[in-house]
Write an enzyme that holds these catalytic residues in place. Sequence first.
Site, PDB file in Angstrom:
ATOM      1  N   ALA A 187     -16.100   5.370  -8.222  1.00  0.00           N
ATOM      2  CA  ALA A 187     -16.656   6.550  -8.309  1.00  0.00           C
ATOM      3  C   ALA A 187     -16.710   6.885  -9.857  1.00  0.00           C
ATOM      4  O   ALA A 187     -17.844   7.827 -10.301  1.00  0.00           O
ATOM      5  CB  ALA A 187     -16.350   7.502  -7.514  1.00  0.00           C
ATOM      6  N   TYR A 200       6.236   5.554  -4.186  1.00  0.00           N
ATOM      7  CA  TYR A 200       4.965   5.973  -4.789  1.00  0.00           C
ATOM      8  C   TYR A 200       5.224   7.354  -5.335  1.00  0.00           C
ATOM      9  O   TYR A 200       4.588   7.398  -6.583  1.00  0.00           O
ATOM     10  CB  TYR A 200       4.141   5.774  -3.501  1.00  0.00           C
ATOM     11  CG  TYR A 200       2.815   6.187  -3.704  1.00  0.00           C
ATOM     12  CD1 TYR A 200       2.276   7.784  -3.606  1.00  0.00           C
ATOM     13  CD2 TYR A 200       1.690   5.346  -4.532  1.00  0.00           C
ATOM     14  CE1 TYR A 200       0.938   8.041  -4.068  1.00  0.00           C
ATOM     15  CE2 TYR A 200       0.641   5.824  -4.584  1.00  0.00           C
ATOM     16  CZ  TYR A 200      -0.024   7.137  -4.477  1.00  0.00           C
ATOM     17  OH  TYR A 200      -1.060   7.521  -4.670  1.00  0.00           O
TER      18      TYR A 200
HETATM   19  N1  NAI Z   1      -6.622   7.270  -1.895  1.00  0.00           N
HETATM   20  C1  NAI Z   1      -5.856   8.477  -2.069  1.00  0.00           C
HETATM   21  O1  NAI Z   1      -5.508   9.116  -1.133  1.00  0.00           O
HETATM   22  C2  NAI Z   1      -5.307   8.706  -3.321  1.00  0.00           C
HETATM   23  C3  NAI Z   1      -5.220   7.826  -4.304  1.00  0.00           C
HETATM   24  N2  NAI Z   1      -4.624   8.124  -5.597  1.00  0.00           N
HETATM   25  C4  NAI Z   1      -4.645   7.027  -6.724  1.00  0.00           C
HETATM   26  O2  NAI Z   1      -5.911   6.699  -6.973  1.00  0.00           O
HETATM   27  C5  NAI Z   1      -5.844   5.689  -7.772  1.00  0.00           C
HETATM   28  C6  NAI Z   1      -6.897   4.739  -7.062  1.00  0.00           C
HETATM   29  O3  NAI Z   1      -6.831   4.670  -5.626  1.00  0.00           O
HETATM   30  P1  NAI Z   1      -8.007   4.243  -4.705  1.00  0.00           P
HETATM   31  O4  NAI Z   1      -9.250   4.532  -5.357  1.00  0.00           O
HETATM   32  O5  NAI Z   1      -7.669   5.270  -3.357  1.00  0.00           O
HETATM   33  O6  NAI Z   1      -7.382   2.951  -4.222  1.00  0.00           O
HETATM   34  P2  NAI Z   1      -8.355   1.776  -3.828  1.00  0.00           P
HETATM   35  O7  NAI Z   1      -7.475   0.645  -3.138  1.00  0.00           O
HETATM   36  O8  NAI Z   1      -9.689   1.971  -3.022  1.00  0.00           O
HETATM   37  O9  NAI Z   1      -8.806   0.967  -5.216  1.00  0.00           O
HETATM   38  C7  NAI Z   1      -8.091   0.547  -6.148  1.00  0.00           C
HETATM   39  C8  NAI Z   1      -8.524  -0.429  -7.113  1.00  0.00           C
HETATM   40  O10 NAI Z   1      -7.664  -0.887  -8.075  1.00  0.00           O
HETATM   41  C9  NAI Z   1      -7.753  -2.219  -8.117  1.00  0.00           C
HETATM   42  N3  NAI Z   1      -6.399  -2.743  -8.428  1.00  0.00           N
HETATM   43  C10 NAI Z   1      -4.990  -2.938  -7.588  1.00  0.00           C
HETATM   44  N4  NAI Z   1      -4.240  -3.317  -8.182  1.00  0.00           N
HETATM   45  C11 NAI Z   1      -4.531  -3.838  -9.664  1.00  0.00           C
HETATM   46  C12 NAI Z   1      -4.160  -4.319 -10.752  1.00  0.00           C
HETATM   47  N5  NAI Z   1      -2.712  -4.897 -10.916  1.00  0.00           N
HETATM   48  N6  NAI Z   1      -4.807  -4.434 -11.816  1.00  0.00           N
HETATM   49  C13 NAI Z   1      -6.151  -3.904 -11.924  1.00  0.00           C
HETATM   50  N7  NAI Z   1      -6.569  -3.245 -11.115  1.00  0.00           N
HETATM   51  C14 NAI Z   1      -5.845  -3.187  -9.773  1.00  0.00           C
HETATM   52  C15 NAI Z   1      -8.134  -2.745  -6.698  1.00  0.00           C
HETATM   53  O11 NAI Z   1      -8.744  -4.100  -6.906  1.00  0.00           O
HETATM   54  C16 NAI Z   1      -9.090  -1.642  -6.267  1.00  0.00           C
HETATM   55  O12 NAI Z   1     -10.470  -2.018  -6.867  1.00  0.00           O
HETATM   56  C17 NAI Z   1      -4.397   4.895  -7.296  1.00  0.00           C
HETATM   57  O13 NAI Z   1      -3.803   5.042  -8.734  1.00  0.00           O
HETATM   58  C18 NAI Z   1      -3.831   5.961  -6.300  1.00  0.00           C
HETATM   59  O14 NAI Z   1      -2.432   5.965  -6.356  1.00  0.00           O
HETATM   60  C19 NAI Z   1      -4.101   9.402  -5.874  1.00  0.00           C
HETATM   61  C20 NAI Z   1      -4.124  10.330  -4.810  1.00  0.00           C
HETATM   62  C21 NAI Z   1      -4.837  10.116  -3.697  1.00  0.00           C
HETATM   63  C1  LIG Z   2       0.933   8.974   1.578  1.00  0.00           C
HETATM   64  C2  LIG Z   2       0.136   9.011   0.190  1.00  0.00           C
HETATM   65  C3  LIG Z   2      -1.203   8.735   0.594  1.00  0.00           C
HETATM   66  C4  LIG Z   2      -2.435   8.375  -0.096  1.00  0.00           C
HETATM   67  C5  LIG Z   2      -1.974   8.307  -1.534  1.00  0.00           C
HETATM   68  C6  LIG Z   2      -1.932   9.848  -2.325  1.00  0.00           C
HETATM   69  O1  LIG Z   2      -1.421   9.806  -3.484  1.00  0.00           O
HETATM   70  C7  LIG Z   2      -2.312  10.882  -1.521  1.00  0.00           C
HETATM   71  C8  LIG Z   2      -1.529  12.050  -1.690  1.00  0.00           C
HETATM   72  C9  LIG Z   2      -1.910  13.016  -0.654  1.00  0.00           C
HETATM   73  C10 LIG Z   2      -1.111  14.161  -0.263  1.00  0.00           C
HETATM   74  C11 LIG Z   2       0.354  14.077  -1.010  1.00  0.00           C
HETATM   75  C12 LIG Z   2       0.826  15.227  -0.825  1.00  0.00           C
HETATM   76  C13 LIG Z   2       2.345  15.409  -0.901  1.00  0.00           C
HETATM   77  C14 LIG Z   2       2.540  16.784  -0.652  1.00  0.00           C
HETATM   78  C15 LIG Z   2       3.949  17.233  -1.384  1.00  0.00           C
HETATM   79  O2  LIG Z   2       3.684  17.844  -2.856  1.00  0.00           O
HETATM   80  C16 LIG Z   2       4.597  17.939  -0.276  1.00  0.00           C
HETATM   81  O3  LIG Z   2       5.162  19.138  -1.045  1.00  0.00           O
HETATM   82  C17 LIG Z   2       3.866  18.381   0.890  1.00  0.00           C
HETATM   83  C18 LIG Z   2       4.726  18.807   1.927  1.00  0.00           C
HETATM   84  C19 LIG Z   2       5.292  18.180   2.923  1.00  0.00           C
HETATM   85  C20 LIG Z   2       4.856  16.708   2.925  1.00  0.00           C
HETATM   86  C21 LIG Z   2       5.758  16.091   4.145  1.00  0.00           C
HETATM   87  C22 LIG Z   2       6.336  14.966   3.787  1.00  0.00           C
HETATM   88  O4  LIG Z   2       7.198  14.869   2.922  1.00  0.00           O
HETATM   89  O5  LIG Z   2       5.911  13.883   4.596  1.00  0.00           O
END
Ligand code: NAI
Ligand SMILES: CC/C=C\CC(=O)/C=C/C=C\C=C\C=C\[C@@H](O)[C@@H](O)C/C=C\CCC(=O)O
Length: 261
Positions: free
Chosen positions: A20, A151
């Site tokens: 995106a 994580y």
């Molecule tokens: N999906 C979610 O709920 C959330 C994701 N994030 C973070 O956003 C970032 C992107 O995650 P998403 O788009 O959800 O994941 P995704 O799994 O949809 O895409 C990740 C991309 O990174 C690539 N990748 C994985 N390992 C790699 C490596 N060693 N070197 C180069 N490329 C690599 C994969 O091939 C893929 O294209 C991550 O850092 C994730 O922790 C943060 C908050 C929420």
């Molecule tokens: C499990 C991670 C899922 C996807 C990747 C990612 O980074 C998504 C994160 C989305 C939400 C994260 C929320 C974290 C919240 C914390 O700050 C806590 O304060 C929330 C309160 C309770 C969480 C309960 C628990 O610890 O499971």
Amino acid sequence: MSLRGQTAVVTGAVMGIGRAMVEILLQNDAKVALLDVNKSGGESLTEALGKQYGSQNVLFLDCDVESEEQFKAAFKRAVDAFGQIDIVFNNAGILNEATWEKTVSINLLGVIRGTYLALEHMNKTHGGRGGVIINTGSMAGLGPFSCCPVYTATKHGVVSFTRAMASASTVSGYGVRFNAVCPGFVQTDLFSNIPIRLGQYSHMADATAQLVKKMGVITPSQVAEAVLEMVTDETKNGEALMVMPKGKEYITFPNLISPNK
Ligand SMILES: NC(=O)C1=CN([C@@H]2O[C@H](COP(=O)(O)OP(=O)(O)OC[C@H]3O[C@@H](n4cnc5c(N)ncnc54)[C@H](O)[C@@H]3O)[C@@H](O)[C@H]2O)C=CC1
Ligand SMILES: CC/C=C\CC(=O)/C=C/C=C\C=C\C=C\[C@@H](O)[C@@H](O)C/C=C\CCC(=O)O
């Protein structure tokens, strides 16, 4: 705001949030180098984007952010192709509590490596022309998330490293801004695979699903729009921008040196 004449490097560019971000950068006239381990996906995506935005504006580079050699070579190829680097989005990341060392290696060490390699090209004190580096944190980088402690640790590390680099850059005159984007749950493959990636915490999958229902889910494009705001607003340095269904919010952190302020 046009980014014409600017060049971006995006890691984890082939899917989800990274993809995106690639598209919103191209929509705003930037040239983009896509770095990812998904070679086949990267090549087919880049071919499609080249037809839509001009093949001279996109470049796929097969790069594992765990590899100093591959990452260094990718940055050089991006500079050779586009002339300079103005924007870096250190986004590649995984969530897998069963392979926690790899999670640390990609999510934290990969972001540190990408930041330092980018600075070699962007740092004004080393002949660069400055720019902006955005690192992908998470809501799990702002508060503990019990289902995925490692994580959580990596994302706390990314947020704090980014904020510290912003201060270091200001003091050192690098001319590079550093900001973190901290999304909640985002509809991507990483999100879809959470239940099978919790390792020894798999018994928390249901509780996590309840939290998802409570917090809601956003789209990768919503994250990309938030990142673009921090790219284009030159007043933003050292920020952590939370992105949730209810909207975006810049996080205020405690002032530890003079807590009464
Ligand atoms: N999906 C979610 O709920 C959330 C994701 N994030 C973070 O956003 C970032 C992107 O995650 P998403 O788009 O959800 O994941 P995704 O799994 O949809 O895409 C990740 C991309 O990174 C690539 N990748 C994985 N390992 C790699 C490596 N060693 N070197 C180069 N490329 C690599 C994969 O091939 C893929 O294209 C991550 O850092 C994730 O922790 C943060 C908050 C929420
Ligand atoms: C499990 C991670 C899922 C996807 C990747 C990612 O980074 C998504 C994160 C989305 C939400 C994260 C929320 C974290 C919240 C914390 O700050 C806590 O304060 C929330 C309160 C309770 C969480 C309960 C628990 O610890 O499971």
